[in-house]
Design a protein around this motif. Structure first.
Motif, short mmCIF file in Angstrom:
data_model
loop_
_atom_site.label_atom_id
_atom_site.label_comp_id
_atom_site.label_asym_id
_atom_site.label_seq_id
_atom_site.Cartn_x
_atom_site.Cartn_y
_atom_site.Cartn_z
N MET A 172 -5.75 10.55 46.54
CA MET A 172 -6.96 9.82 46.92
C MET A 172 -6.71 8.33 47.09
O MET A 172 -7.59 7.60 47.52
N GLU A 173 -5.50 7.89 46.76
CA GLU A 173 -5.22 6.46 46.78
C GLU A 173 -4.18 6.06 47.83
O GLU A 173 -3.71 4.93 47.81
N THR A 232 -9.19 14.71 49.39
CA THR A 232 -9.49 15.44 48.17
C THR A 232 -9.86 16.86 48.58
O THR A 232 -9.67 17.23 49.73
N PHE A 233 -10.38 17.64 47.64
CA PHE A 233 -10.60 19.07 47.90
C PHE A 233 -12.00 19.48 47.47
O PHE A 233 -12.57 18.92 46.54
N ALA A 234 -12.53 20.51 48.14
CA ALA A 234 -13.81 21.10 47.78
C ALA A 234 -13.72 22.60 47.99
O ALA A 234 -13.14 23.06 48.98
N VAL A 235 -14.30 23.35 47.08
CA VAL A 235 -14.33 24.80 47.23
C VAL A 235 -15.29 25.13 48.38
O VAL A 235 -16.45 24.72 48.36
N VAL A 238 -10.31 26.67 49.74
CA VAL A 238 -10.47 25.26 49.40
C VAL A 238 -10.33 24.43 50.67
O VAL A 238 -9.34 24.57 51.40
N ALA A 239 -11.33 23.60 50.93
CA ALA A 239 -11.30 22.72 52.10
C ALA A 239 -10.68 21.38 51.71
O ALA A 239 -10.89 20.88 50.61
N ILE A 270 -10.89 17.54 52.37
CA ILE A 270 -11.97 16.68 52.84
C ILE A 270 -11.61 15.20 52.66
O ILE A 270 -10.72 14.86 51.90
N THR A 271 -12.34 14.36 53.39
CA THR A 271 -12.21 12.92 53.21
C THR A 271 -12.93 12.53 51.92
O THR A 271 -13.67 13.33 51.34
N LEU A 272 -12.75 11.30 51.49
CA LEU A 272 -13.44 10.83 50.30
C LEU A 272 -14.95 10.73 50.52
O LEU A 272 -15.72 10.67 49.57
N GLU A 273 -15.37 10.78 51.79
CA GLU A 273 -16.80 10.78 52.13
C GLU A 273 -17.35 12.20 52.21
O GLU A 273 -18.53 12.39 52.48
N GLY A 274 -16.49 13.21 52.01
CA GLY A 274 -16.94 14.59 52.00
C GLY A 274 -16.88 15.33 53.32
O GLY A 274 -17.41 16.42 53.45
#
Length: 138
Positions: free
Chosen positions: A52-53, A59-62, A113-114, A116-120
């Motif tokens: 993330m840095e 990052t990731f999202a289910v 798991v997708a 994603i950007t830090l904005e989602g």
């Protein structure tokens, strides 16, 4: 086999995980699967926060979760979460996960798991991550 391709992590079942009968509440299996995926990713990317840095953060999202419950886990059990990376392409990863108590299968899941950007917003894996995933699944 590489650590991310197949990873196993052990956890103890505590009072906070169970109902009054000492059986694990069904939603807690989602937490165990999450811990297993996180440990599997950490095994290959050591510093997950660093993803993330970077100049190209992600990052990731289910995005999908299909769980099959077989046998309940109980208070004081030691469970093993087995995580297998099935595929990693573009903007998603697919994991096959199982929870065991010794030789007994307690639950299994397929988790999408997708990336994603830090904005989602969905995005493709950063190139360095994509290359690493190709090594692991190739």
């Amino acid at each position: 086999m590489h650590p991310l391709r197949t990873n196993r992590s052990d956890y103890r079942i505590y009072f906070e995980d169970t109902d009054v009968t000492g059986i694990v509440y069904h939603a807690n299996y989602v937490k165990y699967f999450e811990r297993g995926r996180t440990e599997a990713l950490r095994a290959s990317f050591s510093d997950l926060g660093a993803l993330m840095e970077t100049d190209d953060p992600c990052t990731f999202a289910v995005a999908g979760l299909d769980i099959r419950y077989k046998v309940p886990a109980k208070l004081d059990d030691i469970i093993t979460v087995e995580t297998i990376l099935q595929s990693a392409k573009g903007a998603k990863m697919i994991f096959d996960q199982k929870i065991w108590r010794g030789e007994t299968l307690l639950a299994e899941a397929v988790v999408t798991v997708a990336v994603i950007t830090l904005e989602g917003r969905p995005r493709r894996m950063p190139e360095a991550m994509n290359q690493r995933m190709d090594e692991l699944t190739g």
